[in-house]
Design an enzyme around this catalytic site. Sequence first.
Site, PDB file in Angstrom:
ATOM      1  N   ASP A 126       0.829  -1.195   0.000  1.00  0.00           N
ATOM      2  CA  ASP A 126       0.000   0.000   0.000  1.00  0.00           C
ATOM      3  C   ASP A 126       0.872   1.258   0.000  1.00  0.00           C
ATOM      4  OD1 ASP A 126      -2.320   1.454   0.004  1.00  0.00           O
ATOM      5  OD2 ASP A 126      -3.057   0.707   1.928  1.00  0.00           O
ATOM      6  N   GLU A 167       2.935   6.886  -2.416  1.00  0.00           N
ATOM      7  CA  GLU A 167       2.727   8.122  -3.171  1.00  0.00           C
ATOM      8  C   GLU A 167       3.179   9.357  -2.396  1.00  0.00           C
ATOM      9  OE1 GLU A 167      -0.526   5.093  -3.635  1.00  0.00           O
ATOM     10  OE2 GLU A 167      -0.141   6.519  -2.008  1.00  0.00           O
ATOM     11  N   ASP A 194      -8.657   3.688  -3.317  1.00  0.00           N
ATOM     12  CA  ASP A 194      -9.792   3.979  -2.451  1.00  0.00           C
ATOM     13  C   ASP A 194     -10.956   4.568  -3.235  1.00  0.00           C
ATOM     14  OD1 ASP A 194      -8.049   3.155  -0.545  1.00  0.00           O
ATOM     15  OD2 ASP A 194      -7.693   5.127   0.331  1.00  0.00           O
TER      16      ASP A 194
END
Length: 755
Positions: free
Chosen positions: A417, A420, A483
């Site tokens: 995950d 970024e 998401d």
Amino acid sequence: MKFTDGFWLMREGVHASYATEVRDLHVSSDHVTAYAAVRRVEHRGATLNTPLITVECFSPAEGVIGVRATHHAGKAHHGPDFELPGADAGSAATTRRDGTVTELTSGPLTLRLDTAQPWGPVFLDGQGRRLTGVETKGTAFATTPDGGHHMVAQLALGVGENIYGLGERFTPYLRNGQSLDLWQADGGTSSEQAYKNVPFYLSSRGYGVFVNHPGKVSFEVGSESVGQVQFSVEDQSLEYYVVAGPTPKDVLSRYTALTGRPALPPAWSFGLWLTTSFCTAYDEETVTSFVDGMAEREIPLSVFHFDCFWMREYQWSDFQWDPEVFPDPDGMLARLKERGLRISMWINPYIAQKSTLFAEGTEAGYLVRRANGDIWQWDLWQPGMALVDFTNPAAREWYAGKLRALLDQGVDCFKTDFGERVPTDVVWHDGSDPERMHNYYTHLYNRTVFELLEKERGGGEAVLFARSATAGGQQFPVHWGGDCFASFNAMAESLRGGLSLSLSGFGFWSHDIGGFEGTPDPDVFKRWLAFGLLSSHSRLHGNVSYRVPWAFGEEAVEVARRFTLLKHRLMPYLYGAAVEAHRTGVPVMRPMLLEFPDDPACRPLDRQYMLGPDLLVAPVFSADGSVEYYVPSGTWTHLLTGETVTGPVWRQETYGFDSLPLFVRPGAVLPLGADDQRPDGDWLEGLTLRLYAPPASLECVVTVPDQAGADAAVFRIVREGDRVRVTAQGSARPFRVEWGDTAAEGSGEVTLPVG
């Protein structure tokens, strides 16, 4: 980034210098270098006090031509750079001069430059037809009031030309008219930001363009100048590659050969994944109840995933189980493995200050620092969060070592995950330019984890569930959409993002079934189940609520069971598509454009796709089951009902929750397995080859792979008048051939009457 104020003026404080004419040209056997003046030179004095733009033209691989435009060549280069594993060490190009015309040719692609004309190289296909070209303002540098220096390029758009790709983007599927800054961000699926920024676009005219710059690349796609695709970087040099077709598949094949083909995910990863969800309360009892519930309801489960709170709060990531919640992780994992499940664990590259790894990483120099030597930290996501410096080989090994302990416990794969939120006010161990590293960081992160899995689990067993990526990241599958909200709109935007990513070179893609944010209405969940289980990879995951099907009613259980069993039966076909993605770069989930590039109706379609070469899927984005979809030419057969539809035609229909538009391409031979309980069974045991609308001249080959990607059996299918003959090679196992209500069985060779 926009530099102009309409067509005539520049924005306040912006000054641009455009390549105008060639003043000198150097041509070797495989390389062309042009020195372009930025104003017309009418006398000798005009060569003084003025810049030149140096434009180098070359070919890194067959069918690819690179252009590098440079203003000041003396700027220090600190990296990082995209790895190009397919770059040819030898010459891939030839040159030819005829008077004022110079041509550089690589495979079916030619760059032509006429020095008697104003500056403007053009790109031609193998038949000499213009694909695109550089026009009046197509090669330039611009300075801005803030002191920035930008290199700018433009390539012309033809009438009706569509542009796709540039990563996984949730904005409108066609990029035309959009302004895009390629900059990694954690923005969800409902914004213009993107987790996966890829400076590669594909044109409906049968070529692609890859901007070889890992930092921020700004695109104006028919926006600032409506007849141009403009791209710019804040740098002294800009390099881009034009990639030949002629078909979109050919473009993707060449592009992924250059930047890296996707690894082949293990067959077990194509089954259904179930997770704890994120902020829900869970322990071993909860996990066991989920696994028991799936078994009791006869929904086969392949992978169980533990999300963030398998670790202690405030301590992500320390890779230590929370002892209060999971007092016996070794025993728990062993019990899950005994039930045939694979195990996935959530991780990220951030180290909270409370984690024991913070002090360890600080002392060893494994965490990213500011210029003054301080560890870079902030309190977003985790308190005092720091960042692992993956440019440091020792840090990569240290990080991998922490994961190795989990693999020793029985963990099979990781959800990588984040990646970024990468700062630019830092100093990297290897001296990388922070601006160039921002987007590229995720590549080092995912590669570190993927290579560990390859080493520890063996070839063919490595798989990630990754959120962020950039060019070349397709080598480390699988990627998921991030998401999204629990709504029909978010379901549709997720599909747009996946189709965009597939046209950016990524072969495998998934999404959170039911949506991540919030709790889906049962209607949303049931419709999303069908879509999710007809994607390359399928995962049930949410944020504040569980995604077990029975939480959404008994009908949701039936839908989950129906489509999970169907996906397992389709595995001989789906894994064949996976092998194709691995070998050629053509994705498993394919925009209609890829299979039908000559059908104009297919070019804008973003609410349906081809799953492999032969299955048309149109997810239903409404509670009442209404759906509009397009069927290309020929007689298509619904996989579940046997209904036929003859295209080209648009259809508006209503479907129950147990179905959706799922049509088999005319002339297809679909290999179906007998085992519907697992994705990694014996696909040749009880194999059925089902024929759909076989033409009178049918002659094709169908290959069923083994789980290593090799050919387990090859079937040659030939129609001879009123019969079809199927010959098996490489396998003596019995198989069945079906067409409509007619069937025949045998081994070696089977003949079937087709009327």
